[in-house]
Design a protein around this motif. Structure first.
Motif, PDB file in Angstrom:
ATOM      1  N   ILE A 138      75.155  -6.944  74.164  1.00 29.30           N
ATOM      2  CA  ILE A 138      74.309  -7.128  73.147  1.00 29.30           C
ATOM      3  C   ILE A 138      73.320  -5.852  72.887  1.00 29.30           C
ATOM      4  CG2 ILE A 138      72.243  -8.493  72.008  1.00 29.30           C
ATOM      5  CD1 ILE A 138      73.481 -10.774  73.335  1.00 29.30           C
ATOM      6  N   LEU A 139      72.851  -5.519  73.787  1.00 29.54           N
ATOM      7  CA  LEU A 139      72.230  -4.042  73.761  1.00 29.54           C
ATOM      8  C   LEU A 139      72.936  -3.145  73.336  1.00 29.54           C
ATOM      9  CD1 LEU A 139      69.677  -2.554  74.484  1.00 29.54           C
ATOM     10  CD2 LEU A 139      70.492  -2.181  76.864  1.00 29.54           C
ATOM     11  N   SER A 140      74.068  -2.887  73.729  1.00 33.04           N
ATOM     12  CA  SER A 140      75.123  -1.668  73.222  1.00 33.04           C
ATOM     13  C   SER A 140      75.242  -1.924  71.834  1.00 33.04           C
ATOM     14  CB  SER A 140      75.938  -1.629  74.286  1.00 33.04           C
ATOM     15  OG  SER A 140      75.709  -1.384  75.485  1.00 33.04           O
ATOM     16  N   THR A 141      75.647  -2.889  71.569  1.00 30.90           N
ATOM     17  CA  THR A 141      76.056  -3.295  70.086  1.00 30.90           C
ATOM     18  C   THR A 141      74.669  -3.101  69.027  1.00 30.90           C
ATOM     19  OG1 THR A 141      77.362  -4.858  70.929  1.00 30.90           O
ATOM     20  CG2 THR A 141      76.876  -5.034  68.381  1.00 30.90           C
ATOM     21  N   VAL A 142      73.410  -3.448  69.640  1.00 29.02           N
ATOM     22  CA  VAL A 142      72.373  -3.373  68.378  1.00 29.02           C
ATOM     23  C   VAL A 142      72.107  -1.810  68.699  1.00 29.02           C
ATOM     24  CG1 VAL A 142      69.963  -3.730  68.558  1.00 29.02           C
ATOM     25  CG2 VAL A 142      71.389  -5.352  69.205  1.00 29.02           C
ATOM     26  N   ILE A 143      72.110  -1.109  69.762  1.00 31.63           N
ATOM     27  CA  ILE A 143      71.994   0.430  69.625  1.00 31.63           C
ATOM     28  C   ILE A 143      73.181   0.905  68.762  1.00 31.63           C
ATOM     29  CG2 ILE A 143      72.074   2.675  70.726  1.00 31.63           C
ATOM     30  CD1 ILE A 143      70.959   0.941  73.292  1.00 31.63           C
ATOM     31  N   GLU A 144      74.263   0.502  68.742  1.00 32.48           N
ATOM     32  CA  GLU A 144      75.146   1.266  67.932  1.00 32.48           C
ATOM     33  C   GLU A 144      75.099   0.879  66.584  1.00 32.48           C
ATOM     34  OE1 GLU A 144      80.313   0.958  67.483  1.00 32.48           O
ATOM     35  OE2 GLU A 144      79.183  -0.039  69.210  1.00 32.48           O
ATOM     36  N   VAL A 145      74.895  -0.372  66.013  1.00 31.84           N
ATOM     37  CA  VAL A 145      74.663  -0.564  64.510  1.00 31.84           C
ATOM     38  C   VAL A 145      73.238  -0.487  63.959  1.00 31.84           C
ATOM     39  CG1 VAL A 145      76.881  -1.920  64.954  1.00 31.84           C
ATOM     40  CG2 VAL A 145      74.546  -3.138  65.165  1.00 31.84           C
ATOM     41  N   GLY A 146      72.125  -0.643  64.779  1.00 37.47           N
ATOM     42  CA  GLY A 146      71.025  -0.498  64.399  1.00 37.47           C
ATOM     43  C   GLY A 146      70.252  -1.716  63.945  1.00 37.47           C
ATOM     44  N   THR A 147      70.886  -2.750  63.836  1.00 35.66           N
ATOM     45  CA  THR A 147      69.971  -4.037  63.303  1.00 35.66           C
ATOM     46  C   THR A 147      70.739  -4.992  64.257  1.00 35.66           C
ATOM     47  OG1 THR A 147      71.688  -4.612  61.442  1.00 35.66           O
ATOM     48  CG2 THR A 147      69.730  -3.128  61.087  1.00 35.66           C
ATOM     49  N   THR A 148      69.609  -6.129  64.513  1.00 34.22           N
ATOM     50  CA  THR A 148      70.111  -7.468  65.004  1.00 34.22           C
ATOM     51  C   THR A 148      70.899  -8.019  64.019  1.00 34.22           C
ATOM     52  OG1 THR A 148      68.078  -8.384  64.163  1.00 34.22           O
ATOM     53  CG2 THR A 148      67.921  -7.479  66.621  1.00 34.22           C
ATOM     54  N   ALA A 149      70.750  -8.230  62.789  1.00 30.50           N
ATOM     55  CA  ALA A 149      71.749  -8.737  61.875  1.00 30.50           C
ATOM     56  C   ALA A 149      73.136  -8.407  62.007  1.00 30.50           C
ATOM     57  CB  ALA A 149      71.116  -8.701  60.398  1.00 30.50           C
ATOM     58  N   ARG A 150      73.380  -7.238  61.952  1.00 32.61           N
ATOM     59  CA  ARG A 150      74.753  -6.462  61.946  1.00 32.61           C
ATOM     60  C   ARG A 150      75.401  -6.883  63.407  1.00 32.61           C
ATOM     61  NH1 ARG A 150      79.545  -5.955  60.213  1.00 32.61           N
ATOM     62  NH2 ARG A 150      80.656  -4.041  60.518  1.00 32.61           N
ATOM     63  N   ALA A 151      74.408  -6.714  64.300  1.00 30.39           N
ATOM     64  CA  ALA A 151      74.966  -7.066  65.924  1.00 30.39           C
ATOM     65  C   ALA A 151      75.339  -8.515  65.806  1.00 30.39           C
ATOM     66  CB  ALA A 151      73.716  -6.747  66.857  1.00 30.39           C
ATOM     67  N   ALA A 152      74.498  -9.372  65.340  1.00 32.25           N
ATOM     68  CA  ALA A 152      74.801 -10.627  65.311  1.00 32.25           C
ATOM     69  C   ALA A 152      76.291 -10.999  64.557  1.00 32.25           C
ATOM     70  CB  ALA A 152      73.688 -11.501  64.788  1.00 32.25           C
ATOM     71  N   GLU A 153      76.559 -10.507  63.690  1.00 35.58           N
ATOM     72  CA  GLU A 153      77.716 -10.499  62.696  1.00 35.58           C
ATOM     73  C   GLU A 153      79.036 -10.072  63.536  1.00 35.58           C
ATOM     74  OE1 GLU A 153      79.744  -9.173  58.642  1.00 35.58           O
ATOM     75  OE2 GLU A 153      77.522  -8.650  58.874  1.00 35.58           O
ATOM     76  N   LEU A 154      78.968  -9.079  64.356  1.00 34.30           N
ATOM     77  CA  LEU A 154      79.951  -8.549  64.933  1.00 34.30           C
ATOM     78  C   LEU A 154      80.306  -9.295  66.332  1.00 34.30           C
ATOM     79  CD1 LEU A 154      79.105  -4.629  64.737  1.00 34.30           C
ATOM     80  CD2 LEU A 154      81.111  -5.818  63.670  1.00 34.30           C
ATOM     81  N   LEU A 155      79.107 -10.034  66.764  1.00 31.63           N
ATOM     82  CA  LEU A 155      79.100 -10.717  68.012  1.00 31.63           C
ATOM     83  C   LEU A 155      79.420 -12.031  67.947  1.00 31.63           C
ATOM     84  CD1 LEU A 155      76.189  -8.980  70.319  1.00 31.63           C
ATOM     85  CD2 LEU A 155      78.639  -8.551  70.617  1.00 31.63           C
ATOM     86  N   GLY A 156      79.464 -12.433  66.569  1.00 32.78           N
ATOM     87  CA  GLY A 156      79.581 -13.839  66.374  1.00 32.78           C
ATOM     88  C   GLY A 156      78.751 -14.902  66.768  1.00 32.78           C
ATOM     89  N   VAL A 157      77.453 -14.331  66.757  1.00 31.48           N
ATOM     90  CA  VAL A 157      76.164 -15.389  66.949  1.00 31.48           C
ATOM     91  C   VAL A 157      75.233 -15.120  65.938  1.00 31.48           C
ATOM     92  CG1 VAL A 157      76.776 -15.033  69.424  1.00 31.48           C
ATOM     93  CG2 VAL A 157      75.307 -13.609  68.315  1.00 31.48           C
ATOM     94  N   SER A 158      74.046 -16.080  66.164  1.00 31.75           N
ATOM     95  CA  SER A 158      73.258 -15.937  65.315  1.00 31.75           C
ATOM     96  C   SER A 158      72.222 -14.489  65.321  1.00 31.75           C
ATOM     97  CB  SER A 158      72.227 -17.221  65.218  1.00 31.75           C
ATOM     98  OG  SER A 158      71.709 -17.265  66.230  1.00 31.75           O
ATOM     99  N   GLN A 159      71.363 -14.261  64.476  1.00 33.01           N
ATOM    100  CA  GLN A 159      70.437 -12.950  64.541  1.00 33.01           C
ATOM    101  C   GLN A 159      69.437 -13.654  65.337  1.00 33.01           C
ATOM    102  OE1 GLN A 159      69.210 -11.757  60.857  1.00 33.01           O
ATOM    103  NE2 GLN A 159      67.717 -10.197  62.039  1.00 33.01           N
ATOM    104  N   PRO A 160      68.714 -14.884  65.398  1.00 31.61           N
ATOM    105  CA  PRO A 160      67.784 -14.930  66.230  1.00 31.61           C
ATOM    106  C   PRO A 160      68.343 -15.019  67.842  1.00 31.61           C
ATOM    107  CG  PRO A 160      67.644 -16.642  64.336  1.00 31.61           C
ATOM    108  CD  PRO A 160      69.068 -15.831  64.383  1.00 31.61           C
ATOM    109  N   ALA A 161      69.501 -15.369  67.969  1.00 33.92           N
ATOM    110  CA  ALA A 161      70.032 -15.140  69.360  1.00 33.92           C
ATOM    111  C   ALA A 161      70.009 -13.937  69.855  1.00 33.92           C
ATOM    112  CB  ALA A 161      71.405 -15.667  69.433  1.00 33.92           C
ATOM    113  N   VAL A 162      70.494 -13.170  69.179  1.00 35.71           N
ATOM    114  CA  VAL A 162      70.388 -11.709  69.395  1.00 35.71           C
ATOM    115  C   VAL A 162      68.982 -11.125  69.769  1.00 35.71           C
ATOM    116  CG1 VAL A 162      70.880  -9.225  68.794  1.00 35.71           C
ATOM    117  CG2 VAL A 162      72.590 -11.237  68.164  1.00 35.71           C
ATOM    118  N   SER A 163      68.066 -11.376  68.816  1.00 30.40           N
ATOM    119  CA  SER A 163      66.580 -11.071  69.080  1.00 30.40           C
ATOM    120  C   SER A 163      66.053 -11.386  70.079  1.00 30.40           C
ATOM    121  CB  SER A 163      65.752 -11.461  67.917  1.00 30.40           C
ATOM    122  OG  SER A 163      66.244 -11.007  66.587  1.00 30.40           O
TER     123      SER A 163
END
Length: 305
Positions: free
Chosen positions: A9-34
């Motif tokens: 999750i950390l690496s994905t957020v760094i790569e895409v820049g937002t928790t919303a986009r990271a959540a979409e790629l990882l198949g989870v909710s944005q609050p879960a990423v945050s």
């Protein structure tokens, strides 16, 4: 301790820049990423992102962790690939010990087909008696034993792999080659190569002769069908040889004929009860059964080999 999922999750957020986009790629909710990012920061004891105007800017520490995590991800992918290959039976080590008739006959031919799609396999092939097969399996030195006579021993499990029969094998110009089916009584009137009375095959043939009021006669005693077949190939006489030993043989100036009565036998796969049977071993047994099924007890595809 930081988990692999947290690092992902950390690496994905760094790569895409937002928790919303990271959540979409990882198949989870944005609050879960945050929540996972905040939990990871609590675990490591320092901030991983600077939060400015709705964007997350990774700290130098976060970038360093993410860079190191790439090695972990590469190793994880390698392990996943290895698991897929093991599941598919395309890598690993297969150790087989077979009786000589099987080891000299069908085993090399079938292994040649088996490894065509499994070039990374490592093989260990040995020939031995039933006692040697049981000893190798019981000590974990072999994965699979192959024999045309089933042992009775608590240390091994026995699986019937294929049906076969004993065939009368003789030089192509021999008088018995003119017969479509050879009566076993005829063997007493030719140069017969046969098996010692103490061997399983010798005992089986003696029983058959005895049931018909006959005494088995032979001029040469051998222990294994592979030896008998080689002697026939060199013009020394005729012999009863298991049909597995002559499958696929061509152009050897010998003939194989079924017998009257039929002398059925089977090919058995033996595995240890002391050690788990590997997926690769089970796959090879099934491959062997599928390969031999078209030959089920009929011997060679044609009369002359």
């Amino acid at each position: 301790m930081v988990s692999a999922r947290q690092l992902e999750i950390l690496s994905t957020v760094i790569e895409v820049g937002t928790t919303a986009r990271a959540a979409e790629l990882l198949g989870v909710s944005q609050p879960a990423v945050s929540n996972m990012i905040r939990h990871t920061e609590d675990l490591v004891g320092f901030p991983l992102f600077m939060r400015e105007h709705g964007r997350l800017t990774p700290t130098k520490e976060a970038l360093h962790i993410a860079q190191e995590a790439q090695h972990l991800f590469m190793q994880q992918n390698r392990i996943d690939n290895i698991i897929d290959e093991l599941r598919g039976g395309t890598i690993g080590r297969l150790s087989v010990i077979a009786t000589p008739s099987v080891g000299h006959g069908i085993l090399p031919r079938i292994l040649g087909q088996f490894i065509k799609t499994r070039p990374k396999l490592q093989l260990s092939i040995e020939l031995g008696s039933q006692d040697e097969i049981i000893r190798k399996l019981g000590s974990g030195q072999a994965d699979l034993g192959l024999s045309i006579t089933p042992p009775r021993h608590s240390a091994v499990s026995v699986r019937e792999i294929a049906n076969g029969q004993l065939m009368c094998v003789c030089p192509a110009e021999h008088e018995l080659a003119l017969q479509e089916v050879v009566s076993i009584s005829n063997l007493n009137h030719v140069s017969h190569i046969s098996y010692a009375a103490r061997t399983p095959l010798g005992q089986m043939i003696d029983t058959l002769f005895s049931e018909r009021g006959l005494e088995r006669r032979y001029f040469c005693e051998v222990r294994h069908t592979a030896t008998a077949l080689e002697m026939v190939r060199n013009g020394l006489g005729v012999a009863l040889v298991d049909s597995f030993a002559v499958i696929g043989s061509r152009g050897e100036n010998i003939a194989a004929r079924p017998t009257k009565p039929t002398l059925p036998l089977k090919l058995y796969g033996l595995t240890s009860n002391m050690f788990p049977t590997t997926n690769l071993t089970m796959q090879f047994q099934q491959f062997l059964a599928d390969y031999l099924e078209p030959h089920g007890g009929s011997g060679p595809d044609d009369g002359d080999l």
